[in-house]
Design a protein around this motif. Sequence first.
Motif, short mmCIF file in Angstrom:
data_model
loop_
_atom_site.label_atom_id
_atom_site.label_comp_id
_atom_site.label_asym_id
_atom_site.label_seq_id
_atom_site.Cartn_x
_atom_site.Cartn_y
_atom_site.Cartn_z
N VAL A 147 0.83 -1.21 0.00
CA VAL A 147 0.00 0.00 0.00
C VAL A 147 0.87 1.26 0.00
CG1 VAL A 147 -0.27 -0.14 2.53
CG2 VAL A 147 -1.85 1.23 1.20
N ALA A 148 1.99 1.21 0.71
CA ALA A 148 2.85 2.39 0.78
C ALA A 148 3.61 2.60 -0.53
CB ALA A 148 3.83 2.26 1.95
N VAL A 149 3.87 1.52 -1.25
CA VAL A 149 4.48 1.68 -2.58
C VAL A 149 3.50 2.39 -3.51
CG1 VAL A 149 5.37 0.44 -4.59
CG2 VAL A 149 6.00 -0.31 -2.29
N LEU A 150 2.23 1.98 -3.46
CA LEU A 150 1.22 2.64 -4.29
C LEU A 150 1.17 4.14 -4.01
CD1 LEU A 150 -2.14 0.59 -4.28
CD2 LEU A 150 -0.47 0.82 -6.13
N THR A 151 1.06 4.49 -2.73
CA THR A 151 0.86 5.90 -2.39
C THR A 151 2.15 6.71 -2.52
OG1 THR A 151 1.12 5.40 -0.02
CG2 THR A 151 -1.12 5.45 -0.89
N SER A 152 3.30 6.10 -2.21
CA SER A 152 4.52 6.89 -2.29
C SER A 152 4.93 7.11 -3.75
CB SER A 152 5.65 6.25 -1.47
OG SER A 152 5.96 4.97 -1.92
N GLU A 153 4.69 6.15 -4.61
CA GLU A 153 4.98 6.39 -6.03
C GLU A 153 4.07 7.48 -6.59
OE1 GLU A 153 4.81 2.56 -7.95
OE2 GLU A 153 6.85 2.03 -7.29
N ALA A 154 2.80 7.49 -6.15
CA ALA A 154 1.89 8.55 -6.59
C ALA A 154 2.36 9.91 -6.09
CB ALA A 154 0.47 8.25 -6.08
N ALA A 155 2.82 9.94 -4.83
CA ALA A 155 3.32 11.20 -4.28
C ALA A 155 4.51 11.71 -5.07
CB ALA A 155 3.69 11.01 -2.81
N SER A 156 5.41 10.81 -5.44
CA SER A 156 6.57 11.22 -6.24
C SER A 156 6.13 11.79 -7.58
CB SER A 156 7.50 10.03 -6.48
OG SER A 156 8.07 9.60 -5.26
N ARG A 157 5.13 11.17 -8.21
CA ARG A 157 4.66 11.68 -9.51
C ARG A 157 4.10 13.09 -9.39
NH1 ARG A 157 2.77 6.27 -9.96
NH2 ARG A 157 0.62 6.83 -9.48
N LEU A 158 3.55 13.42 -8.20
CA LEU A 158 2.98 14.75 -8.01
C LEU A 158 4.01 15.73 -7.44
CD1 LEU A 158 -0.64 13.95 -6.74
CD2 LEU A 158 0.17 14.40 -9.07
N GLY A 159 5.27 15.32 -7.38
CA GLY A 159 6.33 16.26 -7.00
C GLY A 159 6.69 16.26 -5.53
N TYR A 160 6.15 15.35 -4.74
CA TYR A 160 6.52 15.27 -3.33
C TYR A 160 7.70 14.31 -3.16
CZ TYR A 160 2.01 17.59 -2.91
OH TYR A 160 0.97 18.47 -3.06
N HIS A 161 8.16 14.16 -1.93
CA HIS A 161 9.43 13.49 -1.67
C HIS A 161 9.33 12.41 -0.60
CE1 HIS A 161 10.24 17.50 -3.35
NE2 HIS A 161 11.27 16.92 -3.94
N PRO A 162 8.58 11.34 -0.87
CA PRO A 162 8.48 10.25 0.11
C PRO A 162 9.79 9.48 0.22
CG PRO A 162 7.35 9.65 -1.90
CD PRO A 162 7.76 11.08 -2.06
N TYR A 163 9.97 8.87 1.36
CA TYR A 163 11.20 8.10 1.60
C TYR A 163 10.90 6.97 2.58
CZ TYR A 163 11.33 10.93 5.89
OH TYR A 163 11.03 11.54 7.09
N ARG A 164 11.80 5.99 2.59
CA ARG A 164 11.62 4.85 3.49
C ARG A 164 11.81 5.32 4.92
NH1 ARG A 164 14.52 1.68 -0.75
NH2 ARG A 164 12.91 0.35 -1.65
#
Lengths: 197, 563
Positions: free
Chosen positions: B179-196
Amino acid sequence: VPVSPDGPDRPAYLDPGSYAVVAAACERLIPAEGEHPGATALGVADYIDGLLGAFLVDPPRIWAGGPFSGRAGGAPGFAGFLPLGRFEALAWRTRIEGSRGRPEREWNGPVTGWQEQYAAGIAALGPDFATVDGAEQDRRLDAAPEFKQLLYEHACEGAYGAPEYGGNRSGAGWAAIAFPGDVQPRGYTDAEVRERP
Amino acid sequence: VTDFEAVIVGSGPAGATAAEVLTAAGWSVLVLEKGRNHLLALEPPFAPLGEMSNDELKLTRRFFLGPDPLLEPRTFRVGDGADPEVGEVNNLPSTVGGGGFHADGKLPRFREDDFAPLSAAGPVDGAAIVDWPVDYDEMEPYYAAAERAVGVAGEAGANPFASWRADPYPMPPGPDMYVAVLTSEAASRLGYHPYRAPTGVNSVEYDGRPACNNCGFCGYYGCPIEAKGDPVAPLRHALRTGRCEIRPEAYVTDVLRDGPGTRATGVRYLDGAGEAQTVSAAHVVLAAGAFETPRLLLRSGLGNPDVVGRYLQYHFQTFVLGIFDHRLHGHRGRSVTHLMDDPIVPDAAARAAAHDAGLPFLRGGIVEHGAAGHPVLEAIQTTPPGPMHSRLMVDSPMRDRMAVFTMQGEDLPQPTNRIDLDPAVKDVFGLPAGRVTYAPHRHEIACAEHWAPRLEAVMREAGAEHSFWATSPPLPGSFGDRPGSRAPVSRHIMGTARMGDDPRTSVFDRWQRLHGMENVLCTDSSVFPTSTGYGPTLTIVALAIRASRALAGLAPLESVRPA
C-alpha cells in the motif's frame, strides 16, 4: 443453554431466556448476509456470556495469554488466561459487576456495571424478543439506544476478536472478512509484504 | 548515604535510556514504574515474559498495557469554563516499557530549523514559539547514539529535507508495504518526496534480537518476538550491569526534599498493595511522560508555578483516507513504511496559503503512508449495525481496501493549553486526576485545511476511488466535534515543563535539570519547547542520553559533519 463447541468450562453467566434475547439481538446487529455467517453462527452470545461471567473462572477471562495462539505455529498460549493484579481486578469487577454500594469501588461515585446494564437492557427488549419479527426487534433496540450501543460494541468484539474469548467460532468471523488473524510466529515473508494481492 | 545514586520515575523510553546511561557510568539506579511488568523477567537472563500477542481485544479494548481509565481517569475540556469530559485522554501505556511499547517505531530526527524555530521563521501571534537551548549540530552524535541503542533501520540520503548525519543507519530498511508503494509512487509523480521511514524495528538480527517477521500487529501492540528495540533494549542493557533494579506497581506520589528545599532527597511511592514507601536517592530523574511528570511536579509543589503544566502540545493530526478497488493487505508489515516531510518545509503554495490566512507560515508535519486498523476497530468505528455491517465487513472498504495518510502537524505552544489537577475527579489512590485544557491555534487548522485536499489528490493519483479526510482534534463545527470526541487522539504529548536558560520562563535548564534544584532531572518530552512536525521518541532518547551523560559527568559526545 446452547454451548459453544469452542468454549470449554464456559461460565454460563446468562440464564437461558436472557441468552436467547442477547443472541437474537446480536444477530439483528450482525446478521447473516451473503458470505457473512452472522452473530449466531459466530457464537457472539457465548463471547458476551464469557465477558459478563469473566470472574466465574480463575484467572478471570479478561486477558488471554501469549505469545502465540498456535494457529500459525508455536504452543497455544492464548488458551490460558493471565492473572490480574489487585487494582486491575478491582477495575474489571467494578466495570462488570458495578460498584453496588461498596465504598472501595466508588472512588469517583457509583458505577453501573455491565451485568446491571444487560439485565435492564434484556428486560427492556422483552422476554419474547427472539420470537417477534425483525421490524419489531429494530423498534425495541432503537428504543434502548445506550444498551444497543453497548451490545453492538461487544458483538463486534465477539465476532472479530480471538476465538479464545468465546466468539469468532473457529475463526469463522475472520474467514468471512478475509482477515488472517494472529500470525505469529510465522508472520509474512518480505515478498508477501510487497506483492500485489 | 542514600539507597541509590538515582531513582528514575518511569520506565518508558525516557527512563529506560537514563537507566542505561547511568548504570553504564557505574551508578546504582532504581526504576519505579507505576504499571505492571509484562515485558521481561527481572532476573538474569532477563528473558521475555511471553505476554505480548497478536490479540486485538487484549491490547486495544481491555487496557492490557494500562492505564485503566476507570482506575486512573483524566479529564478534558476545550477551554476554561467548558464542560469536562472524563475518561481516557491521550493515555500512553503505563507498564514496564511505557510509551515505547505500543508505538510502531517511526523514529525520524528533527531538522536543524526545528531547534531554532523562532530564529528561522519568526513569531506567531498567540503562540509562544521559542528556540531550543540546544542545536542540531550538538544533538547529532546523540541522535546517532539513540539510533544505535534502539536499533533503527533506515536509508541515509533518502529524505531530501533531512539534516546532515555523520554515519549511516545501523540497519537497512525493512520491506516496503504494498500500500505504501502505491501511495509513495503517486506522491513522487505529483512532486513530493516520500522516503523509506527510519523505524525502530529490526530488518536484520540486531543486538541479540531477531528481524521483524512482518506480523502487522505493530502500532498499539507490544512485539511478541522483540523485533522492536524500544523499550526492551535499553532496559535489558541496564539490568545486565547488575546495578539496575526495576520495581513495577510503584506509583510515585511525591518528590521529597531537604529542609531548605534546594535538593531532592528521594521519592515517596505507593506499592502494589497501596502502602506508602519511601526511597532515598542522590538524584531524582523524572521520566513519567509529559502528562504524568507535570502532574507529579504540581502535586509536589516543584518547578516554576507559572510554567509547569503549560504549553501542552500534541500533534494536530490530519487523516486522509483513500478507498481502493482492490485489497491492499495493509495488515502485513510494519504499519507504516514510508514518510514524507513536504508539509514541514513550506513550498510556494503553502507560503501563499499562509499569506492568505494572515499567518507568517504554515508548518505541518510528517505524512505517514499507512493502512487501516484491525477488524474490531473497523467494525465498531466504521460500520453501522444491521445488514450494512455484514456487507461492509465482507467488502472491507474501511480496512483491507483503505490507505491512510496521517499528517503529524506541528502544534504551536500556547500558555492556555495546559495540564493541571482536576478539582473533582480522583484516581483510585485518591489523588486528583490530570485535567487537560486545550484548543488548537488557528495555524494548525489552516495547515490541515491546506494540506488535506493535496493529500487527497495523492490518494486519487494512487488509484483511490474515494477519498475523504478528518482531523484530531476535530475541526470546530465539523461532524466529529461533539461531546466525548473532542480530546486529541494523539499520543504525542510534549512541552508541559519546557526547558530554557531563563528560570522565569522555563522549568528545566538546558541540561534538563530543574531550575533551583539541580539534582532533579527530567528526560521526557515535558522539556520540549516546541512540538515540531516529527514523532518525539527519537529526540526523547537522544536528549535523555545527553542529559544523563552530563549528570554522570561523562564527556559530551562529538561527531564530524561530512564535508
